[in-house]
Design a protein around this motif. Structure first.
Motif, PDB file in Angstrom:
ATOM      1  N   TRP A  14       1.321  14.746  -6.521  1.00 53.57           N
ATOM      2  CA  TRP A  14       1.721  15.337  -8.003  1.00 53.57           C
ATOM      3  C   TRP A  14       2.553  16.821  -7.401  1.00 53.57           C
ATOM      4  CZ3 TRP A  14       2.360  19.801 -10.594  1.00 53.57           C
ATOM      5  CH2 TRP A  14       1.825  19.907 -12.311  1.00 53.57           C
TER       6      TRP A  14
ATOM      7  N   LEU B  68       0.861  -0.840   0.063  1.00 52.98           N
ATOM      8  CA  LEU B  68      -0.091  -0.106   0.468  1.00 52.98           C
ATOM      9  C   LEU B  68       0.424   1.563  -0.302  1.00 52.98           C
ATOM     10  CD1 LEU B  68      -2.828   1.681  -0.272  1.00 52.98           C
ATOM     11  CD2 LEU B  68      -2.513   0.922   2.952  1.00 52.98           C
TER      12      LEU B  68
ATOM     13  N   ALA C  21      -8.937   5.516  -5.284  1.00 54.92           N
ATOM     14  CA  ALA C  21      -8.877   3.833  -4.337  1.00 54.92           C
ATOM     15  C   ALA C  21      -7.601   4.093  -2.804  1.00 54.92           C
ATOM     16  CB  ALA C  21      -8.197   2.632  -5.265  1.00 54.92           C
ATOM     17  N   THR C  22      -6.227   3.745  -3.984  1.00 50.44           N
ATOM     18  CA  THR C  22      -5.056   3.669  -3.156  1.00 50.44           C
ATOM     19  C   THR C  22      -5.188   4.516  -1.775  1.00 50.44           C
ATOM     20  OG1 THR C  22      -4.084   3.257  -5.211  1.00 50.44           O
ATOM     21  CG2 THR C  22      -2.708   3.856  -2.290  1.00 50.44           C
TER      22      THR C  22
ATOM     23  N   ALA D  46      -7.914   3.819   0.370  1.00 53.60           N
ATOM     24  CA  ALA D  46      -7.337   2.530   1.670  1.00 53.60           C
ATOM     25  C   ALA D  46      -6.150   3.090   2.674  1.00 53.60           C
ATOM     26  CB  ALA D  46      -6.730   1.668   0.428  1.00 53.60           C
TER      27      ALA D  46
ATOM     28  N   ALA E  99       4.286   1.501  -1.192  1.00 50.59           N
ATOM     29  CA  ALA E  99       4.433   1.279  -2.695  1.00 50.59           C
ATOM     30  C   ALA E  99       3.590   2.352  -3.484  1.00 50.59           C
ATOM     31  CB  ALA E  99       5.254   0.208  -3.226  1.00 50.59           C
ATOM     32  N   ASN E 100       1.992   1.979  -3.504  1.00 54.66           N
ATOM     33  CA  ASN E 100       0.806   2.468  -4.143  1.00 54.66           C
ATOM     34  C   ASN E 100       1.394   4.143  -4.560  1.00 54.66           C
ATOM     35  OD1 ASN E 100      -1.067   0.480  -5.675  1.00 54.66           O
ATOM     36  ND2 ASN E 100       0.559  -0.464  -4.604  1.00 54.66           N
TER      37      ASN E 100
ATOM     38  N   TYR F 187       4.001   5.345  -6.517  1.00 47.56           N
ATOM     39  CA  TYR F 187       4.240   6.051  -7.617  1.00 47.56           C
ATOM     40  C   TYR F 187       2.871   5.145  -8.069  1.00 47.56           C
ATOM     41  CZ  TYR F 187       5.131   4.713 -12.255  1.00 47.56           C
ATOM     42  OH  TYR F 187       4.881   4.736 -13.407  1.00 47.56           O
ATOM     43  N   GLU F 188       2.136   6.954  -8.829  1.00 48.27           N
ATOM     44  CA  GLU F 188       0.924   6.926  -9.786  1.00 48.27           C
ATOM     45  C   GLU F 188      -0.245   6.305  -8.748  1.00 48.27           C
ATOM     46  OE1 GLU F 188       1.488   5.902 -13.422  1.00 48.27           O
ATOM     47  OE2 GLU F 188       3.028   7.322 -13.870  1.00 48.27           O
ATOM     48  N   PRO F 189      -0.524   7.310  -7.797  1.00 49.11           N
ATOM     49  CA  PRO F 189      -1.821   6.263  -6.553  1.00 49.11           C
ATOM     50  C   PRO F 189      -2.841   6.447  -7.771  1.00 49.11           C
ATOM     51  CG  PRO F 189      -0.628   8.306  -5.809  1.00 49.11           C
ATOM     52  CD  PRO F 189      -0.075   8.122  -7.045  1.00 49.11           C
ATOM     53  N   ASP F 190      -3.629   6.212  -7.311  1.00 49.23           N
ATOM     54  CA  ASP F 190      -5.357   6.381  -7.399  1.00 49.23           C
ATOM     55  C   ASP F 190      -5.919   6.206  -6.451  1.00 49.23           C
ATOM     56  OD1 ASP F 190      -5.450   3.439  -6.288  1.00 49.23           O
ATOM     57  OD2 ASP F 190      -6.551   2.452  -8.752  1.00 49.23           O
TER      58      ASP F 190
END
Ligand code: SF4
Lengths: 729, 176
Positions: free
Chosen positions: B47, B13, B24-25, B28, B15-16, B19-22
Motif C-alpha cells: 500500500w 507469483l 495468500a499471495t 506464498a 507479478a501478483n 498488483y493488489e496482492p492478497d
C-alpha cells in the motif's frame, strides 16, 4: 513451489501455435514499422491550459496524441496556442492523474468503486439536506459551460442556492462595477486603438492568445501604449511609456485624470449629454481630485498625470483605458470595485463605447435550451445564499453568479455550510490564508472534489472523484462573444486512457438519479448540445467535426443597448448609494500601507507569468523547467531598497506577514516600485499528490490574511504588508 | 518443461506481489522466496509503495522509464521525455495483447506495460514460446528494471519491496 492458484493477469487460452502466428507483432520493430504508416487525424477540441478554452486542433496518430495546433476558426485562439497549451497536453499522460474514485478513511484515502462512492455521497448529501436544509449545501467551480449547466442545475434541483466560482480571487470587482456603470462587462478593441492605457493588466503575461495578439497588432499599427503598473511587466517592455505607480493607488490616478478632462473640457460632451446619467455628480465629486492631490498618493508627478489625461482625450474616441482583469483592481485592493467604476467612467468620458479602438459590447451567439415540456428547469432556489453574496447586512452588492468561496469557508467553520461539491477549482491553494480555507473544508460534513489531480483541496475531501483529462472528454457547447462570435465544444480526441474515470455530467446525473431529482436530467449530453445549437442552424455532428465555428452575431454599431436601470451609462449608482457606498466614485485609500519608517516594510504584490496558469500548471515539468531555467519563482525587490537592506540578487530572505513567515530567493531589479515586493502567482503547491510542483516556490496566499472588500466581497489579495530580511546563506 | 513451468510460476507469483496482492499471495511469497517478513507486513508495504494516493509512489510501468516515443514525427514536447504514461512500450503491448487475445484486468488497462503484466507475459512465453521470443521480449521490454530499482531506492520504499524488485530483476535475467 506452493500449489496455490494465483491470479493470471493476462487471461488467456494461449497456445504455442497462437504465439507463433503472432510472432511478428511480438517484435517491437515490426510493430513500429506498421505504426509508422498510419494516417494522422486532426480532431478539433478546446484547450484547457487556462479558462480561455481556446480552439485547439489535436493531431492524433494510432490513438495517441501526436501534436497540437491552434484552431483558426476560434475567436480567441485565431490559429494560435500559447506555451501553456503545449504544457497542458502533458496532462493526458500524467502519472500523477487520479486513476479511480477515492474515499477518505481517517487520514488517508482508499480506493472505492464508483457505484458505492455515488451511493454513499448521495446518502450523505440527503442526510445534510434533512438535518440542515439545502441552504447548507454548495457547489464551487471554475465557471465554464459544463460546470455552470450541470452543477448549477443540480443545486437548483436540490433547492440549494449557493453556487460559487473562483472569481472573488480574480475579477469580482470588475463584474460588479461594470454591471453598475454599463449593465455588463465590456471588452476592448485593442487592435484598432490609437492610445491604450493598461492599468495593472498585462496581456503579454496574463495571456489570452487573441487579446495578446490584438495588443501586438495595435503596437505594429503605431498605437501609443501606456502601462500603469508598479512593476515593469512584459507588456511594459513593449510599451511607449511605463508609469510606475504606487501599488493600490490606481483609483487616485483615474480620479485625477477625470478631474483634468472635465476641468479642461476635454471629454466627449456630446456623448456624455446623450448617453450618460450622473455627470454633474461625477464632475462635482472629482473636483477635489486634482493632479496635485493625486501626485503624492500615486507617486506620479502631477504634470505626468495631466499629460496622460490630455493625451488620452486627444485620441478619443479611438482610445481605451483597458477594462482590466485581475491585475491592478480585480480582487486585490480595498478600492478595487471603486477603481473599476472609475475605469468605466473615464471610458465614458472618452465616448469610446463601441467605437474602433474603444470599449466593446459584443454579444455571444445565442444558444438554445432544452424543450421545457420534455426537460423542465428546476425552480430557482428561494433560500438565502450561504456565502453572504447578495445578502443584506453581509455583501449585498456581491455578484451572486460568482459568490464568495473564502466567506463560504468561514460559514463552514461556523457550521452554516455543511456539504460541498468542488469541481476543477482549488480554493484551498488559490484563496488567501490556507489555514482558514483548510479549516473551512475540514469543518464540512461532506466534501466531494471532482478533478483530474490530487489538488490541495482534493486532499481534504471525503470523496475524490476523477474526471478524464480534457482531451478524453466531451463537454457542453460554449458560445464566445466577439465581433464575430464563436460556437465551439470540447470533444474527445483520444480514447480514455484511464478507464475508471467519469465525466462531470455523468457524475451529476448519477447523483441526481440517486437523490430523486433525476427528472431534471432526463436527457443525454448530445441532446442538450443539439438543443443549444438548434437556433444557430448548426448540427451537433457538424460542430463535433469542426470544433469551432464562427457565426455572425448582431453587432450594434454605435451606442450599445445598456442594461442599466436608466439604459444609459451610469456615473452615479443608486444601488451603491442604497448599500451605503459612494453613489459616484470617490477616493478610497488602500486598507494597509507599508511603514515608511521601517526599511524592511513592503507591500506584497503578485501577477501572472505567460507560461503558468495560477497554480494549476506548476506540476507540468515542461513549464516548470522554464521557471527553473530563469529562477522565475523569485521575489522581486527594487534595487535601491535591496542595497539598503544589504540584500543581493539571489539571496535567501525571510518574508513575514501577520499570518506567516516564508523563505524565498530574491531577484534584485530596477523594474519595480520601491515600496513593493512582487511574487509570481503560480507556485507554492503543497499537495504531495502533485509530485513535481509540491514544495516548489512560494504562494502569496500563505502570507495574505482572510479578508473581504466591503463592496464586492473579494479577497483583497494585495492588501498585505510584509517585512523582508536576509535569511543567511 | 517442468523447469520452465516452475520458472513461470515464480514470475506469476512476483507479478501478483506487484498488483493488489492478497494475504495468500504474500504467504506464498514468504515461503517461496524466504522473505523475512510477515505476510501482513507485505500488504502494508504494498500500500505504502504503490497505492498511497496522496504521496509520491512507485509506478512500475515501463513507459515511465523510457522516452515516450521514438517516432520522429511526433511533435509533442513530451515526445523524447521520460516519465509519461502511454508510451511506445504501452502502445506496443496493447497491440500485442490484442493480437494474442489476452485480456488485461480493468485496473491495469491504462498501463499495458506494468511490470506485473510484463512478468506474466514472460511467464507465458516460458510456457508456450521460443527462446528467441523470450530474448526479444526481454531485450525490448524488460531492460528498465535497474532504473525502477534506482527509483525505489530514491523513494526509500519499504525494504521488502526493494527485495521483491531484486527478485524480479533476477527472474527476468537472460536464460543461460
Ligand atoms: S490562452 Fe493559452 S492556455 Fe489559455 S486556452 Fe488559450 S492556448 Fe490554452
Amino acid at each position: 513451489m506452493s500449489s496455490i492458484t494465483r491470479r493470471r493477469f493476462l487471461k488467456t487460452g494461449l497456445t504455442t501455435a497462437a504465439l507463433l502466428a503472432a510472432a511478428p507483432v511480438l517484435d517491437m520493430r515490426t510493430w513500429a514499422a506498421s505504426q509508422e504508416q498510419a494516417r494522422v487525424e486532426v480532431v478539433p477540441t478546446l484547450c484547457n491550459g487556462c479558462s480561455s478554452h481556446c480552439g485547439m486542433l489535436a493531431h492524433v496518430k494510432n490513438g495517441r496524441l501526436w501534436k497540437i495546433t491552434g484552431h483558426p476558426d476560434h475567436g480567441r485562439s485565431q490559429g494560435k496556442l500559447c506555451a501553456r497549451a503545449h504544457g497542458a497536453a502533458f496532462w493526458l499522460y500524467d502519472p500523477d492523474r487520479l486513476a479511480g474514485p477515492l474515499k477518505r478513511e481517517g487520514d488517508h484515502f482508499v480506493p472505492i468503486d464508483w457505484e458505492q462512492a455515488l451511493d454513499e455521497i448521495a446518502a450523505k448529501l440527503e442526510a445534510v439536506l434533512a438535518a440542515h436544509g439545502p441552504g447548507a449545501v454548495f457547489f464551487a467551480h471554475n465557471p465554464r459551460a459544463t460546470g455552470a449547466f450541470y452543477g448549477t442545475r443540480f443545486m437548483h434541483a436540490l433547492g440549494a442556492p449557493t453556487t460559487m466560482t473562483h472569481n472573488a480571487s480574480c475579477n469580482t470587482s470588475l463584474i460588479l462595477a461594470y454591471q453598475a456603470v454599463f449593465g455588463t462587462t465590456p471588452g476592448a478593441d485593442l487592435a484598432n486603438s490609437k492610445y491604450i492605457m493598461l492599468i495593472g493588466r498585462n496581456p503579454a503575461e496574463g495571456i489570452q492568445t487573441g487579446y495578446s495578439a490584438a495588443l501586438a497588432r495595435a503596437i505594429e499599427k503605431g498605437a501609443k501604449l501606456v502601462v500603469v503598473d508598479p512593476r515593469h511587466n512584459a507588456s511594459a517592455a513593449i510599451a511607449t511609456e511605463w508609469v510606475p505607480i504606487r501599488p493600490g493607488t490606481d483609483l487616485a490616478l483615474l480620479l485625477a485624470m477625470m478631474n483634468v478632462m472635465i476641468a479642461e473640457n476635454l471629454y466627449d460632451a456630446g456623448f456624455v449629454a446623450e448617453h450618460t446619467v450622473g455627470f454633474e455628480e461625477l464632475a462635482a465629486a472629482v473636483r477635489e481630485y486634482s493632479p496635485a492631490w493625486a501626485a503624492p498618493i500615486t507617486d506620479i508627478p502631477a504634470t505626468t498625470i495631466a499629460r496622460l489625461a490630455r493625451e488620452l482625450a486627444a485620441a478619443r474616441p479611438n482610445c481605451v483605458v483597458d477594462p482590466g482583469w485581475k491585475g491592478g483592481f480585480g480582487a486585490n485592493y480595498a478600492n478595487g470595485t471603486e477603481t473599476a467604476r472609475a475605469v468605466g467612467a473615464i471610458n465614458a468620458l472618452l465616448g469610446n463605447l463601441n467605437k474602433p479602438g474603444g470599449l466593446t459590447f459584443y454579444g455571444a451567439p445565442k444558444l438554445g435550451k432544452l424543450p421545457a415540456d420534455k426537460a423542465p428547469d428546476p425552480p430557482k432556489p428561494t433560500l438565502p445564499r450561504g456565502d453572504g453574496a447578495g445578502i443584506a447586512g453581509e455583501f449585498p452588492l456581491a455578484p451572486t453568479a460568482q459568490g464568495l468561496p473564502h466567506v463560504a469557508a468561514r460559514k463552514a467553520r461556523e457550521g452554516k455550510l455543511r456539504a460541498g461539491i468542488v469541481r476543477h477549482h482549488n480554493p484551498v491553494r488559490n484563496f488567501p490564508d490556507p489555514e482558514h480555507m483548510m479549516a473551512g473544508m475540514r469543518a464540512l460534513d461532506l466534501l466531494v472534489v471532482i478533478d483530474t489531480h490530487m489538488t490541495e483541496t482534493a486532499r481534504l475531501a471525503h470523496y475524490v472523484l476523477p474526471e478524464p483529462s480534457f482531451l478524453e472528454r466531451e463537454e457542453v457547447v460554449e458560445a464566445i462573444p466577439g465581433r464575430k462570435g464563436t460556437v465551439c465544444m470540447r470533444t474527445r480526441v483520444v480514447p480514455k486512457l484511464l478507464e475508471n474515470t467519469r465525466t462531470f455530467d455523468e457524475i451529476i446525473v448519477a447523483l441526481a438519479r440517486r437523490m430523486g431529482v433525476g427528472e431534471y436530467f432526463n436527457f443525454t449530453l448530445d441532446e442538450l448540445n443539439s438543443a443549444r445549437l438548434q437556433p444557430l442552424g448548426i448540427t451537433l455532428e457538424e460542430l463535433k467535426a469542426r470544433g469551432s465555428i464562427q457565426v455572425e452575431t448582431p453587432v450594434v454599431e454605435g451606442m450599445p443597448k445598456l442594461k442599466t436601470p436608466s439604459g444609459k451609462v451610469e456615473f452615479v449608482s443608486e444601488r451603491f448609494a442604497k448599500a451605503g457606498f459612494n453613489a459616484v466614485p470617490g477616493w478610497i485609500p488602500p486598507r494597509v500601507m507599508p511603514e515608511p519608517a521601517r526599511p524592511n516594510s513592503f507591500r506584497l504584490i503578485h501577477g501572472k507569468q505567460g507560461y503558468h496558469s495560477h497554480t494549476s500548471t506548476a506540476n507540468i515539468p515542461y513549464l516548470l523547467q522554464i521557471t527553473r531555467d530563469h529562477n522565475a519563482e523569485r521575489l522581486w525587490m527594487n534595487a535601491g531598497r535591496a542595497a539598503a537592506l544589504g540584500i543581493k540578487d539571489g539571496d535567501l530572505v525571510w518574508v513575514r506577514s501577520s499570518l506567516a513567515s516564508r523563505q524565498v530567493r530574491v531577484k534584485v531589479t530596477e523594474r519595480l516600485h520601491p515600496e513593493a515586493v512582487y511574487i509570481p502567482s503560480g507556485y507554492g503547491n503543497f499537495s504531495p499528490g502533485l509530485t513535481r510542483a509540491n514544495g516548489f516556490g512560494l504562494s502569496m496566499n500563505d502570507l495574505v490574511p482572510f479578508q473581504t472588500e466591503p463592496m464586492s466581497g473579494h479577497a483583497m489579495m494585495m492588501e498585505v504588508v510584509v517585512e523582508v530580511e536576509p535569511a543567511g546563506a | 518443461m517442468r523447469k520452465a513451468s516452475q520458472a513461470a510460476e515464480r514470475l506469476y507469483l512476483l507479478a501478483n506481489l506487484l498488483y493488489e496482492p492478497d494475504l495468500a499471495t504474500c504467504q506464498a511469497a514468504v515461503t517461496e522466496f524466504g522473505l523475512a517478513v510477515a505476510p501482513e507486513e507485505i500488504l502494508r508495504a504494498y500500500w505504502q509503495t504503490f497505492v498511497n494516493p496522496v504521496g509520491p509512489r512507485l509506478r512500475p510501468v515501463e513507459s515511465l522509464f523510457k522516452p515516450w516515443t521514438t517516432f520522429a514525427d511526433c511533435q509533442l514536447p513530451l515526445a523524447r521525455q521520460k516519465g509519461w504514461l502511454g508510451g511506445d512500450s504501452a502502445a506496443h503491448l496493447r497491440s500485442l495483447y490484442a493480437a494474442l487475445g489476452l485480456e488485461v484486468p480493468p485496473g491495469l488497462a491504462h498501463t499495458p506495460d506494468h511490470l506485473a503484466l510484463e512478468l506474466t507475459l514472460l511467464g507465458l512465453l516460458l510456457e508456450h514460446g521460443t527462446p528467441e521470443m523470450r530474448a526479444t521480449f526481454r531485450s525490448q521490454h524488460l531492460d528498465w528494471l535497474p532504473d525502477l530499482q534506482a527509483r525505489a531506492a530514491e523513494l526509500d520504499v519499504p525494504a521488502v519491496y526493494q527485495q521483491v524488485l531484486e527478485l524480479c530483476a533476477r527472474a527476468v535475467a537472460p536464460e543461460e
